[in-house]
Design an enzyme around this catalytic site. Structure first.
Site, PDB file in Angstrom:
ATOM      1  N   LYS A  44       1.959  -3.201   6.882  1.00  0.00           N
ATOM      2  CA  LYS A  44       2.290  -3.553   5.492  1.00  0.00           C
ATOM      3  C   LYS A  44       3.792  -3.409   5.236  1.00  0.00           C
ATOM      4  O   LYS A  44       4.392  -4.202   4.511  1.00  0.00           O
ATOM      5  CB  LYS A  44       1.491  -2.663   4.533  1.00  0.00           C
ATOM      6  CG  LYS A  44       0.017  -3.028   4.451  1.00  0.00           C
ATOM      7  CD  LYS A  44      -0.186  -4.296   3.632  1.00  0.00           C
ATOM      8  CE  LYS A  44      -1.634  -4.734   3.578  1.00  0.00           C
ATOM      9  NZ  LYS A  44      -1.831  -5.976   2.806  1.00  0.00           N
ATOM     10  N   TYR A  94      -1.718   0.394  10.357  1.00  0.00           N
ATOM     11  CA  TYR A  94      -1.997  -0.347   9.119  1.00  0.00           C
ATOM     12  C   TYR A  94      -0.810  -0.234   8.159  1.00  0.00           C
ATOM     13  O   TYR A  94      -0.285  -1.237   7.658  1.00  0.00           O
ATOM     14  CB  TYR A  94      -3.276   0.178   8.449  1.00  0.00           C
ATOM     15  CG  TYR A  94      -3.424  -0.324   7.038  1.00  0.00           C
ATOM     16  CD1 TYR A  94      -3.737  -1.655   6.791  1.00  0.00           C
ATOM     17  CD2 TYR A  94      -3.214   0.519   5.941  1.00  0.00           C
ATOM     18  CE1 TYR A  94      -3.843  -2.133   5.490  1.00  0.00           C
ATOM     19  CE2 TYR A  94      -3.318   0.055   4.640  1.00  0.00           C
ATOM     20  CZ  TYR A  94      -3.636  -1.273   4.418  1.00  0.00           C
ATOM     21  OH  TYR A  94      -3.729  -1.740   3.130  1.00  0.00           O
ATOM     22  N   SER A 151       0.821  -1.216   0.000  1.00  0.00           N
ATOM     23  CA  SER A 151       0.000   0.000   0.000  1.00  0.00           C
ATOM     24  C   SER A 151       0.848   1.257   0.000  1.00  0.00           C
ATOM     25  O   SER A 151       1.943   1.289   0.582  1.00  0.00           O
ATOM     26  CB  SER A 151      -0.864  -0.022   1.259  1.00  0.00           C
ATOM     27  OG  SER A 151      -1.529   1.202   1.429  1.00  0.00           O
TER      28      SER A 151
HETATM   29  N1  UFG Z   1     -13.011  10.907   2.793  1.00  0.00           N
HETATM   30  C1  UFG Z   1     -13.959  11.817   3.186  1.00  0.00           C
HETATM   31  N2  UFG Z   1     -15.147  11.352   3.654  1.00  0.00           N
HETATM   32  C2  UFG Z   1     -15.419  10.011   3.762  1.00  0.00           C
HETATM   33  C3  UFG Z   1     -14.426   9.094   3.350  1.00  0.00           C
HETATM   34  C4  UFG Z   1     -13.225   9.574   2.872  1.00  0.00           C
HETATM   35  O1  UFG Z   1     -13.754  13.018   3.133  1.00  0.00           O
HETATM   36  O2  UFG Z   1     -16.505   9.654   4.210  1.00  0.00           O
HETATM   37  C5  UFG Z   1     -11.729  11.399   2.279  1.00  0.00           C
HETATM   38  C6  UFG Z   1     -10.558  10.966   3.107  1.00  0.00           C
HETATM   39  O3  UFG Z   1     -10.336  11.880   4.150  1.00  0.00           O
HETATM   40  C7  UFG Z   1      -9.454  10.939   2.071  1.00  0.00           C
HETATM   41  C8  UFG Z   1     -10.160  10.564   0.768  1.00  0.00           C
HETATM   42  O4  UFG Z   1     -11.530  10.867   1.006  1.00  0.00           O
HETATM   43  O5  UFG Z   1      -8.917  12.208   1.930  1.00  0.00           O
HETATM   44  C9  UFG Z   1     -10.038   9.118   0.404  1.00  0.00           C
HETATM   45  O6  UFG Z   1     -10.427   8.350   1.540  1.00  0.00           O
HETATM   46  P1  UFG Z   1     -10.641   6.763   1.483  1.00  0.00           P
HETATM   47  O7  UFG Z   1     -11.066   6.343   2.845  1.00  0.00           O
HETATM   48  O8  UFG Z   1     -11.502   6.406   0.320  1.00  0.00           O
HETATM   49  O9  UFG Z   1      -9.206   6.238   1.155  1.00  0.00           O
HETATM   50  P2  UFG Z   1      -7.861   6.492   1.962  1.00  0.00           P
HETATM   51  O10 UFG Z   1      -7.050   7.409   1.098  1.00  0.00           O
HETATM   52  O11 UFG Z   1      -8.046   6.900   3.364  1.00  0.00           O
HETATM   53  O12 UFG Z   1      -7.349   5.015   2.063  1.00  0.00           O
HETATM   54  C10 UFG Z   1      -6.861   4.342   0.946  1.00  0.00           C
HETATM   55  C11 UFG Z   1      -7.038   2.849   1.106  1.00  0.00           C
HETATM   56  C12 UFG Z   1      -6.178   2.304   2.203  1.00  0.00           C
HETATM   57  C13 UFG Z   1      -4.794   2.750   1.976  1.00  0.00           C
HETATM   58  C14 UFG Z   1      -4.780   4.246   1.941  1.00  0.00           C
HETATM   59  C15 UFG Z   1      -3.442   4.850   1.796  1.00  0.00           C
HETATM   60  O13 UFG Z   1      -8.364   2.562   1.412  1.00  0.00           O
HETATM   61  O14 UFG Z   1      -6.244   0.904   2.235  1.00  0.00           O
HETATM   62  O15 UFG Z   1      -5.536   4.668   0.838  1.00  0.00           O
HETATM   63  O16 UFG Z   1      -3.466   6.113   2.416  1.00  0.00           O
HETATM   64  F1  UFG Z   1      -3.997   2.320   2.951  1.00  0.00           F
END
Ligand code: UFG
Length: 329
Positions: A149, A145, A121
């Site tokens: 990894k 997490y 990741s």
């Molecule tokens: N976000 C929101 N509202 C929500 C959900 C997400 O504003 O309800 C934002 C988050 O803050 C982030 C972006 O949307 O800025 C993307 O969020 P996600 O939860 O979709 O994805 P992440 O970037 O947090 O996580 C993903 C993968 C993980 C991985 C990570 C690496 O899901 O497995 O990228 O940072 F580890």
């Protein structure tokens, strides 16, 4: 002359990315064998190859499955992947993602399985000093997490060197979208990912979207992410396996499109694709969110011959929308 098909043990094969990879493996002439404890995976997602229910930490069960099917290689997806939960319950993540991977590696060593493609990741990089992120960017994870990894990557490298296991660690950026044939898709429970939550908010099947943070140092104040289609990720796993067989040295490889989309860009893309407004509210930052994650995936293109089929955000969201209309009925 008939050529015997290679069996690939796919841990976590009932998961989102795991199941899409099983489809790609089957299309490429391999026989996927899904090994999944079904805690987060879905039996209905196992449509290519057999399912053997089991946990990567269960050495006796792993031995029995390996001795029955004699897999030629392993693709290792099985892991917990909720960043917030990893912060509140790190032991769960280190036990499953790190100790579980160790058990799997020992089983591979003892059964002389010498090929591994690992699901890693961009969370291993933490908050990078420079963008875009290359494989040489220092790995300084900011949550358990990502640390789990990174530790797994390190164990894999050490086992690879000691026991002649060829490996590729694929570091995904933000997996998104769904199988274009809509046979499988993204179905996390609980769902925490942006695109499915935005789609549910638009369709009225979920609450309005909460945007976590609008005061980041980015063009519109919301976080930027590099969204990559899940079927493109799946294709990269098949290419990685073939590349190992052709002698590519063991290494980590980024997978992303190299474009940063903000949370508000995603809201706009969901509106364009669905024709529906995405109701949202602005909220404080979510703990553990890096402001910007954008990949340099040159290595995937040059060494694996990887080429994304879906690079525009609309084409990614379209497949997610088609899947959600079907799955949420
Ligand atoms: N976000 C929101 N509202 C929500 C959900 C997400 O504003 O309800 C934002 C988050 O803050 C982030 C972006 O949307 O800025 C993307 O969020 P996600 O939860 O979709 O994805 P992440 O970037 O947090 O996580 C993903 C993968 C993980 C991985 C990570 C690496 O899901 O497995 O990228 O940072 F580890």
């Amino acid at each position: 002359m008939t050529v015997e098909k290679k069996t690939i043990l796919v841990t976590g094969g009932a998961s989102y990315i795991g199941s899409h990879t099983c489809k790609a493996l089957a299309a490429a002439g391999y026989v996927p064998l899904v090994y999944d404890n079904l805690i987060h995976g879905h039996q209905s997602a196992v449509q290519w190859g057999n399912l053997e229910q089991g946990d990567i930490a269960d050495r006796a069960r792993l031995n029995a499955v390996i001795e029955r099917y004699h897999p030629n290689a392993v693709m290792h997806f099985a892991a917990f992947a909720y960043i917030g939960e990893s912060v509140s319950d790190p032991g769960k993540y280190y036990r499953n993602n790190v100790a579980g991977t160790l058990t799997l590696l020992e089983a591979m060593r003892d059964h002389r399985i010498n090929r591994l493609v690992f699901s890693s990741s961009c969370a291993t990089y933490g908050i990078p000093d420079q963008l875009p992120i290359t494989e040489a960017t220092p790995q300084r994870p900011i949550n358990p997490y990502g640390a789990s990894k990174l530790m797994a990557e390190r164990m894999i490298a050490d086992f690879g060197a000691a026991h002649e296991i060829g490996w590729i660690a694929l570091r995904y950026f933000n997996a998104a979208g769904a199988d274009p044939d809509q046979e499988i898709g993204e179905a996390h429970d609980p769902e925490t990912h942006l695109i499915p939550l935005a789609i549910r908010a638009a369709s009225g099947r979920g609450p309005s979207l909460t945007i976590f943070g609008s005061d980041y140092d980015t063009p519109d104040g919301t976080c930027l992410r590099d969204y990559v289609h899940v079927s493109d990720l799946a294709a990269a796993h098949v290419l990685a396996l073939a590349a190992l067989d052709q002698g590519l040295p063991s290494q980590a490889i980024n997978l992303g499109n190299g474009d940063g989309y903000s949370v508000l860009d995603i809201v706009a893309a969901v509106k364009r694709v669905t024709g529906l407004d995405v109701p949202y509210c602005l909220a404080p930052r979510r703990h553990g969110d890096p402001p910007i994650l954008i990949s340099d995936a040159t290595r995937a293109r040059t060494l694996l011959g990887w080429a994304s089929q879906r690079t525009s955000i609309e084409s990614i969201v379209e497949t997610a929308w088609a899947w959600h209309q079907r799955a949420d009925r």
